[in-house]
Write an enzyme that holds these catalytic residues in place. Structure first.
Site, mmCIF file in Angstrom:
data_model
loop_
_atom_site.group_PDB
_atom_site.id
_atom_site.type_symbol
_atom_site.label_atom_id
_atom_site.label_comp_id
_atom_site.label_asym_id
_atom_site.label_seq_id
_atom_site.Cartn_x
_atom_site.Cartn_y
_atom_site.Cartn_z
ATOM 1 N N SER A 57 46.327 36.961 47.142
ATOM 2 C CA SER A 57 45.283 37.963 46.961
ATOM 3 C C SER A 57 44.945 38.037 45.476
ATOM 4 O O SER A 57 45.825 37.979 44.622
ATOM 5 C CB SER A 57 45.793 39.321 47.435
ATOM 6 O OG SER A 57 45.021 40.335 46.865
ATOM 7 N N GLU A 83 47.134 37.913 30.938
ATOM 8 C CA GLU A 83 45.958 38.374 31.684
ATOM 9 C C GLU A 83 45.779 39.875 31.581
ATOM 10 O O GLU A 83 44.680 40.382 31.794
ATOM 11 C CB GLU A 83 46.101 38.024 33.177
ATOM 12 C CG GLU A 83 46.201 36.551 33.513
ATOM 13 C CD GLU A 83 47.635 36.042 33.519
ATOM 14 O OE1 GLU A 83 48.479 36.573 32.741
ATOM 15 O OE2 GLU A 83 47.933 35.112 34.278
ATOM 16 N N LYS A 87 58.482 43.805 36.706
ATOM 17 C CA LYS A 87 57.304 44.528 36.216
ATOM 18 C C LYS A 87 57.259 44.521 34.697
ATOM 19 O O LYS A 87 56.194 44.630 34.097
ATOM 20 C CB LYS A 87 57.303 45.963 36.739
ATOM 21 C CG LYS A 87 57.037 46.063 38.237
ATOM 22 C CD LYS A 87 55.558 45.920 38.580
ATOM 23 C CE LYS A 87 55.335 45.674 40.058
ATOM 24 N NZ LYS A 87 53.974 45.246 40.365
ATOM 25 N N CYS A 121 51.405 41.824 45.108
ATOM 26 C CA CYS A 121 51.852 42.972 44.309
ATOM 27 C C CYS A 121 53.215 42.751 43.684
ATOM 28 O O CYS A 121 53.624 43.492 42.812
ATOM 29 C CB CYS A 121 51.816 44.275 45.087
ATOM 30 S SG CYS A 121 51.753 44.108 46.840
ATOM 31 N N GLU A 132 55.593 41.351 34.096
ATOM 32 C CA GLU A 132 54.184 41.414 34.482
ATOM 33 C C GLU A 132 53.340 42.127 33.421
ATOM 34 O O GLU A 132 52.262 41.656 33.052
ATOM 35 C CB GLU A 132 54.041 42.149 35.826
ATOM 36 C CG GLU A 132 52.614 42.202 36.354
ATOM 37 C CD GLU A 132 52.483 43.013 37.643
ATOM 38 O OE1 GLU A 132 53.010 44.138 37.705
ATOM 39 O OE2 GLU A 132 51.856 42.517 38.591
ATOM 40 N N GLU A 139 39.169 42.063 50.920
ATOM 41 C CA GLU A 139 39.378 40.641 50.662
ATOM 42 C C GLU A 139 39.825 39.959 51.959
ATOM 43 O O GLU A 139 39.342 38.881 52.311
ATOM 44 C CB GLU A 139 40.463 40.499 49.584
ATOM 45 C CG GLU A 139 40.616 39.117 49.011
ATOM 46 C CD GLU A 139 41.736 39.086 47.961
ATOM 47 O OE1 GLU A 139 42.524 40.048 47.867
ATOM 48 O OE2 GLU A 139 41.816 38.085 47.238
ATOM 49 N N GLU A 167 42.341 44.861 48.823
ATOM 50 C CA GLU A 167 42.966 43.742 49.508
ATOM 51 C C GLU A 167 42.493 43.680 50.960
ATOM 52 O O GLU A 167 42.310 42.607 51.531
ATOM 53 C CB GLU A 167 44.493 43.874 49.433
ATOM 54 C CG GLU A 167 45.228 42.609 49.811
ATOM 55 C CD GLU A 167 46.659 42.584 49.262
ATOM 56 O OE1 GLU A 167 46.903 43.125 48.162
ATOM 57 O OE2 GLU A 167 47.527 42.030 49.938
ATOM 58 N N CYS A 174 60.668 46.869 47.368
ATOM 59 C CA CYS A 174 60.863 47.508 46.065
ATOM 60 C C CYS A 174 62.025 48.501 46.062
ATOM 61 O O CYS A 174 62.672 48.692 45.032
ATOM 62 C CB CYS A 174 59.606 48.232 45.637
ATOM 63 S SG CYS A 174 58.139 47.200 45.737
#
Ligand code: SF4
Ligand code: SF4
Ligand code: FES
Ligand code: FES
Lengths: 164, 668
Positions: free
Chosen positions: B318, B365, B357, B298, B360, B281, B278, B502
């Site tokens: 990102s 993907e 999560k 994230c 996710e 990037e 990142e 988190c």
């Protein structure tokens, strides 16, 4: 068909515009929209939510809170059964049960799957002298019995079948 | 002059408290509440916080102003009787099968019934009818257990600015539902789980994956590896009597091995990897001034939020996979070879503070050939339950350490669990890289803190870098709207959906007190001090793993990119959006978003409809009114098949219609 949809949609946009997309006017907006569509379709409610900048769940909540909002299209024939005091005393409940059994409907699921009939109960149609009273669309039928009511229904079913 | 009031005969001072409840709690008296949360607005519906006020009778403490001289009794016979009846009524109404309930042990209703000594219910139990909804990957909604306190509704709309659930129906049919009584996985819920965190009963709970994890642990043909997120280590101890914020990494690793995990790795390792990716990037975008601000990616709840509400910002997210998913793809690529097993026999289990999560890990993907990169996700709470079921004495376990190399991390990877942590970690990398020299210090304390929106400007190699850090999606929305309105401008923005980052995730041990969150935050910063290295770029295993991933050769960089990066799609908030006006296969959508509407989309729609009618094509052309292609600046926007036309006029629309018809051989 498509022209009707376009007209309705125009109306919808005008209603939203008239009320300035103001979320505080949600109830009024929904009322006016119901006059256009005769009920509140899901996609229209989502559209309204997005225009007003509120969540669809909120619109749904309001639409289900007030009993005068209909979330499903009503049938072609709306049967209004009076359950006011006078009619109730003269056994309107028996008529309701007979009609519901005949059409396979109940309080929650009150529109037949072919979209022909909707059964609603109302409190007093203002025709207590004729009790018990049943209204089918705009037509008033007085001094009803379960048998007479069923006859009316059969007549309509017959008519609809002939049309096809 | 000091203001005071009397609580059960004791004089208590009124300071800044906004309501009576807070004063009573300050006096160390515990009043039961369902609908009061210091983070949410006051609702005053549960009637549990009732107190008796001399001269005023019974009043709810949460919505009464603390006034000079009030004489209050918190546990008079009258109050106690009402409270008991309230609880009994709630118990009679719902389907409260405590022994099999996911909230058992943490349920406020259960605790209260116990505290108030309720041993039987004087009311007839109502039949329960609603079927629980467990279609979503993260949350189970069981309306039979709902006490209608509204905490979840206010959490979702006030803090997260989503409003995925709301009250529906009335009277005895009232319940909390997603729009149109759809399932939770069909609506705009981002799976943050915060509603379940504040729900006092088992009406909203986190969907467990404990059973399938036990199953693979007991399957000798499987090799099961764990990755543990940073925030877990400073919270799991709470379940076993440690004070909040205590680092329990050693015991936790030891417990995981006892449970049967073959390898125990650290998500902080891939957090380090994220920092480098990142960071690079960012440098690229910053030096070319393209697609700024860079938004972190994230947090999966934030990613889904962006996909739903801000499609035009997707290019700013990102492209890095989250640390959990980086770990998944690295593990599935490298471990089979290193452990000498088949890929299908490798099971990756994440231990996360987060419920999103779970969602996710199931995103398309991150699934290849039907195999998910991360197979199961259990929360901190679920791990604690497994440790308890495993009969371990957690407190006295001999500490153990992570396996290498995927268990090796720097402090930068650990502070990821705090709001501000990602920013700080990336700064540590970017500053050295741009300044091309090592710096002695590593801390950027300015980005730390508890405020929901924080701004910070620093100078790196002579350039000013502007950053913002937000937590909770409501704050994210505020900030993004400001950016889009041109009232703010940043180079990098960190977003975490959960309050505090988190460490405040909905999968963490239950907490309602904000001080617990603060202890976890300082726990992580303390934890980092015990680690020798603090900059991701110093992690000696990163290069090694990168090399293993790509092999050598010129395709290397591309390979690495493929494993560590992803892309995003616009998502409809609610399945099926838009109004169908004619129905046919050739789709034309006219945007009716505010921007386009004002610029004349209605005229376009009417023109198109007239033409379609004239040519009698109502059954071939499907015209739809939709909402916002997110190109509002260039409205009206109309799509003809796959082609999007901006600044459309009625004439252009007719032209495009013709082309569409010719292309599809309706006309020749
Ligand atoms: S999980 Fe989060 S987004 Fe979904 S309903 Fe609950 S609070 Fe709202
Ligand atoms: S689901 Fe839980 S938080 Fe929401 S209203 Fe019901 S009991 Fe309250
Ligand atoms: S906490 Fe006061 S009414 Fe619920
Ligand atoms: S209003 Fe946004 S593209 Fe039409």
């Amino acid at each position: 068909m498509s022209t009707q949809a376009a007209l309705n949609f125009n109306n919808l946009c005008e209603i939203l515009e008239k009320h300035n997309n103001d979320p505080a006017k949600l109830i009024t907006i929904l009322q006016e929209i119901q006059e256009v569509y005769r009920y509140l379709p899901e996609d229209i409610m989502t559209f309204v939510a997005t225009s007003l900048g509120i969540s669809p769940a909120k619109v749904y909540g309001v639409a289900t809170f007030y009993s005068h909002f209909a979330l499903k299209p009503k049938g072609k024939y709306v049967i209004k059964l009076c359950d006011g005091t006078a009619c109730h005393v003269k056994k309107s409940t028996a008529i309701l049960e007979a009609l519901q059994t005949r059409l396979g409907l109940n309080e929650k699921n009150n529109t037949s799957s072919d979209g022909i009939f909707t059964i609603e109960t109302v409190s007093c149609l203002g025709a207590c002298g004729l009790a018990p009273v049943v209204m089918i669309n705009e037509e008033v039928h007085g001094a009803m019995t379960p048998e007479l009511a069923l006859k009316e229904i059969d007549k309509i079913i017959q008519q609809e079948e002939n049309k096809q | 002059m000091k203001k005071t009031l009397l609580i059960n005969g004791n004089e208590i001072e009124i300071a800044q408290e906004k309501n009576l409840l807070e004063v009573i709690r300050k006096a160390n008296i515990e009043l039961p509440t369902f609908c009061y949360h210091s983070e949410l607005s006051v609702y005053g519906a549960c009637r549990l916080c009732l107190v008796e006020i001399e001269g005023r009778g019974i009043q709810p403490a949460c919505s009464t102003l603390p006034e000079q001289g009030l004489k209050i009794k918190t546990h008079s016979s009258k109050v106690r009787a009402i409270r008991k009846i309230t609880i009994e009524l709630l118990l009679a109404k719902g389907g409260h099968d405590c022994t099999t309930c996911g909230k058992s042990g943490n349920c406020q209703l259960q605790k209260l019934a116990h505290k108030l000594g309720i041993t039987h219910i004087r009311f007839k139990k109502e039949k329960t009818i609603s079927i629980p909804d467990s279609t979503a990957p993260s949350i189970i909604r069981d309306p039979n257990k709902c006490v209608l306190c509204g905490d979840c509704v206010r959490m979702c709309s006030e803090i997260q600015s989503i409003g995925a659930i709301d009250f529906a129906n009335r009277g005895k049919d009232a319940m909390v539902l997603p729009a149109f009584a759809k399932n939770m996985n069909q609506v705009e819920c981002v799976h943050c789980g915060q509603c379940a965190r504040v729900c006092p009963t088992g009406a909203l709970t986190i969907k467990p994956e404990i059973d399938p994890v036990w199953q693979v642990l007991n399957d000798p043909s499987k090799t099961v590896v764990a990755q543990v997120a940073p925030a877990v280590r400073v919270a799991i101890g709470e379940e076993f009597g440690f004070p909040p914020g205590t680092t329990c990494t050693g015991q936790m690793v030891s417990a995981l091995r006892n449970l049967g995990f073959d390898k125990v790795f650290d998500t902080s390792f891939t957090a380090d990897l994220t920092v480098v990716e990142e960071g690079n990037e960012f440098i690229k975008r910053f030096t070319t001034q393209k697609d700024l601000p860079l938004f972190t990616s994230c947090c999966p709840a934030w990613v889904k939020f962006t996909e739903q509400y801000y499609p035009d910002l997707l290019k700013n997210l990102s492209s890095c996979k989250s640390p959990q998913q980086m770990f998944g793809s690295v593990a599935k690529k490298l471990l089979p070879g290193q452990l000498n097993i088949e890929k299908k026999d490798l099971v990756v289990v994440s231990i996360m503070p987060c419920t999103a999560k779970k969602y996710e890990a199931r995103r398309e993907e991150f699934t290849k050939d039907g195999i998910q990169d991360v197979d199961f996700v259990i929360t901190t709470q679920e791990l604690a339950r497994m440790i308890k079921e495993g009969g371990m004495d957690f407190k006295n376990l001999a500490p153990d350490s992570f396996d290498l190399p995927l268990g090796f991390k720097t402090g930068a990877g650990v502070i990821f669990g705090n709001s501000g942590g990602v920013s700080e970690a990336v700064l540590r990398y970017v500053s050295e890289k741009l300044e091309q020299k090592k710096s002695e210090s590593y801390e950027f304390k300015e980005v730390r803190g508890g405020d929901g929106i924080r701004e910070f400007t620093t100078s790196i190699a002579g350039h000013e870098v502007k950053m913002a850090i937000v937590h909770s999606l409501g704050n994210a929305r505020k900030l993004v709207n400001k950016i889009q309105a041109g009232q703010a401008d940043y180079d990098i923005v960190e977003v975490m959906a959960c309050p505090g980052g988190c460490i405040g995730g909905a999968g963490q041990p239950d907490y309602s007190d904000q001080s617990i969150r603060n202890s976890r935050t300082s726990g992580l910063y303390k934890n980092e001090k015990m680690i020798q290295l603090h900059k991701s770029q110093e992690n000696p295993y990163l290069q090694e793993v990168m090399h293993q991933l790509s092999g050598s050769g010129e395709e290397a960089a591309k390979q690495v990119h493929h494993f560590l990066h992803t892309s995003y799609q616009t998502k409809k908030r609610i399945i099926k959006e838009g109004i169908e006006i004619t129905s046919g296969k050739l789709e034309i959508s006219v945007c009716f978003g505010t921007g386009c509407y004002l610029k004349g989309s209605q005229k376009i729609l009417t023109t198109l409809l007239d033409q379609v009618k004239r040519d009698d094509l109502q059954t071939r052309v499907g015209i739809k009114a939709t909402f916002c292609f997110e190109k509002c600046g260039k409205g009206p926007v109309v799509s003809f098949g796959n082609k999007i036309v901006t600044a459309c006029t009625p004439e252009m629309a007719l032209e495009e219609l013709k082309t569409l018809l010719i292309e599809n051989e309706v006309f020749s």
